[in-house]
Design a protein around this motif. Sequence first.
Motif, PDB file in Angstrom:
ATOM      1  N   PRO A  63      44.154  54.465  45.270  1.00 39.73           N
ATOM      2  CA  PRO A  63      44.904  53.900  46.402  1.00 39.73           C
ATOM      3  C   PRO A  63      44.412  52.508  46.791  1.00 39.73           C
ATOM      4  CG  PRO A  63      43.393  55.616  47.143  1.00 39.73           C
ATOM      5  CD  PRO A  63      43.412  55.686  45.647  1.00 39.73           C
ATOM      6  N   ASN A  64      43.152  52.203  46.516  1.00 39.92           N
ATOM      7  CA  ASN A  64      42.627  50.873  46.878  1.00 39.92           C
ATOM      8  C   ASN A  64      43.343  49.765  46.094  1.00 39.92           C
ATOM      9  OD1 ASN A  64      41.393  51.860  44.483  1.00 39.92           O
ATOM     10  ND2 ASN A  64      39.726  50.371  44.675  1.00 39.92           N
ATOM     11  N   ARG A 119      40.313  38.979  43.321  1.00 41.75           N
ATOM     12  CA  ARG A 119      39.712  40.240  43.772  1.00 41.75           C
ATOM     13  C   ARG A 119      40.575  41.421  43.334  1.00 41.75           C
ATOM     14  NH1 ARG A 119      35.763  43.435  43.929  1.00 41.75           N
ATOM     15  NH2 ARG A 119      35.777  44.943  45.659  1.00 41.75           N
ATOM     16  N   TYR A 120      41.875  41.257  43.405  1.00 42.14           N
ATOM     17  CA  TYR A 120      42.791  42.319  42.987  1.00 42.14           C
ATOM     18  C   TYR A 120      42.579  42.638  41.504  1.00 42.14           C
ATOM     19  CZ  TYR A 120      47.193  44.704  41.889  1.00 42.14           C
ATOM     20  OH  TYR A 120      48.128  45.606  41.452  1.00 42.14           O
ATOM     21  N   SER A 121      42.432  41.617  40.692  1.00 45.23           N
ATOM     22  CA  SER A 121      42.210  41.809  39.253  1.00 45.23           C
ATOM     23  C   SER A 121      40.895  42.530  38.997  1.00 45.23           C
ATOM     24  CB  SER A 121      42.204  40.455  38.541  1.00 45.23           C
ATOM     25  OG  SER A 121      43.448  39.794  38.693  1.00 45.23           O
ATOM     26  N   GLU A 122      39.885  42.175  39.778  1.00 45.59           N
ATOM     27  CA  GLU A 122      38.580  42.825  39.627  1.00 45.59           C
ATOM     28  C   GLU A 122      38.653  44.305  40.017  1.00 45.59           C
ATOM     29  OE1 GLU A 122      36.128  40.385  42.046  1.00 45.59           O
ATOM     30  OE2 GLU A 122      35.888  38.799  40.532  1.00 45.59           O
ATOM     31  N   LEU A 123      39.374  44.609  41.098  1.00 46.80           N
ATOM     32  CA  LEU A 123      39.541  46.002  41.525  1.00 46.80           C
ATOM     33  C   LEU A 123      40.255  46.812  40.443  1.00 46.80           C
ATOM     34  CD1 LEU A 123      40.650  45.564  45.269  1.00 46.80           C
ATOM     35  CD2 LEU A 123      38.510  46.595  44.448  1.00 46.80           C
ATOM     36  N   LEU A 124      41.317  46.243  39.869  1.00 47.68           N
ATOM     37  CA  LEU A 124      42.061  46.937  38.825  1.00 47.68           C
ATOM     38  C   LEU A 124      41.211  47.112  37.579  1.00 47.68           C
ATOM     39  CD1 LEU A 124      44.624  48.167  37.656  1.00 47.68           C
ATOM     40  CD2 LEU A 124      45.417  45.862  37.108  1.00 47.68           C
ATOM     41  N   ASN A 125      40.484  46.088  37.204  1.00 46.28           N
ATOM     42  CA  ASN A 125      39.634  46.181  36.017  1.00 46.28           C
ATOM     43  C   ASN A 125      38.548  47.236  36.204  1.00 46.28           C
ATOM     44  OD1 ASN A 125      38.590  44.997  33.372  1.00 46.28           O
ATOM     45  ND2 ASN A 125      36.807  44.699  34.697  1.00 46.28           N
ATOM     46  N   ASP A 126      37.982  47.272  37.389  1.00 47.93           N
ATOM     47  CA  ASP A 126      36.942  48.257  37.689  1.00 47.93           C
ATOM     48  C   ASP A 126      37.502  49.682  37.601  1.00 47.93           C
ATOM     49  OD1 ASP A 126      34.184  48.810  38.644  1.00 47.93           O
ATOM     50  OD2 ASP A 126      35.258  49.672  40.369  1.00 47.93           O
ATOM     51  N   ALA A 127      38.735  49.868  38.114  1.00 47.96           N
ATOM     52  CA  ALA A 127      39.369  51.191  38.063  1.00 47.96           C
ATOM     53  C   ALA A 127      39.628  51.612  36.612  1.00 47.96           C
ATOM     54  CB  ALA A 127      40.683  51.164  38.840  1.00 47.96           C
ATOM     55  N   LEU A 143      46.902  49.469  47.706  1.00 43.76           N
ATOM     56  CA  LEU A 143      46.838  48.823  49.020  1.00 43.76           C
ATOM     57  C   LEU A 143      46.483  47.339  48.900  1.00 43.76           C
ATOM     58  CD1 LEU A 143      45.029  51.650  51.034  1.00 43.76           C
ATOM     59  CD2 LEU A 143      47.443  50.983  51.165  1.00 43.76           C
ATOM     60  N   ALA A 144      45.689  46.994  47.924  1.00 38.60           N
ATOM     61  CA  ALA A 144      45.267  45.605  47.748  1.00 38.60           C
ATOM     62  C   ALA A 144      46.436  44.714  47.371  1.00 38.60           C
ATOM     63  CB  ALA A 144      44.173  45.521  46.682  1.00 38.60           C
ATOM     64  N   ARG A 145      47.427  45.309  46.730  1.00 38.51           N
ATOM     65  CA  ARG A 145      48.598  44.543  46.308  1.00 38.51           C
ATOM     66  C   ARG A 145      49.300  43.878  47.504  1.00 38.51           C
ATOM     67  NH1 ARG A 145      52.828  42.684  46.715  1.00 38.51           N
ATOM     68  NH2 ARG A 145      54.708  42.848  45.436  1.00 38.51           N
TER      69      ARG A 145
END
Length: 248
Positions: free
Chosen positions: A180-181, A195-203, A184-186
């Motif tokens: 969900p993070n 930051r959005y790319s980093e969150l997606l890559n981490d997931a 929601l970041a979108r």
Amino acid sequence: MATEQKIPNNSMMKNYGIKYSIEFVVIILGITVSFWFNELSIASQDEKERIKVLSSLQLEISEIQFYCDEKKQTWGNDVRLLSEFLSPANREFNIDNILKITTSKNRIETFMVLYRVFDPPINRYQSIINSGDLKYVKSEKVKEILSRLHNTSLSHLETAVEHEKQLKQSFLPFLTEHHPNVVLARNNNKVSVNRYSELLNDAIQKDDRLKAKLVMLKRYLEYKTSILLVYMINLEDLKSEINLALNS
């Protein structure tokens, strides 16, 4: 006294025969010439229709080529984005490579949850088929490539799009439930595309299920792109054959 009956002599009979023979020949010639002119008129009209149909198809080819070029670039960027996010875990994630492709969070989310249709502009072709005007095209090669392009190749592309659609339909509920993070970041204006790319890559790196889905998606997109290339080759073949037909 009885009236004396005149009997035509041989000379008169001969004259009558010549007269009627000439009239008969004139009638036959008139019919023949009339038929010949009618055939010429029909042939001329058919030729005009042939050129009209081929010119219409030729114009449509240019429109389809422009459409395909755009799709090729868009689908290629989807694959490039996926390749960056699916980079090996031992390789450092390079946000600059992402930014070279897009600076939009929406664009990144799109390749995961929205499928891309393939609907080339073929209204002219469909109109020609529905009206029966394809009969004016004499080239069997042109007809064969038209069928291959608009039936076989197009059908393969539509099937690939449908497979992509089915796969992507499972992405949104999966992301909503398990990540969900990222969702929601979108819509969070405070979260940058970096930051959005980093969150997606981490997931992706931490969730093998998400990674597997994206790996399959990348395969589908690559397959779809390969079919598009075949479609574009057929389009070039059709263009060449129509040019030959118009110049013949």
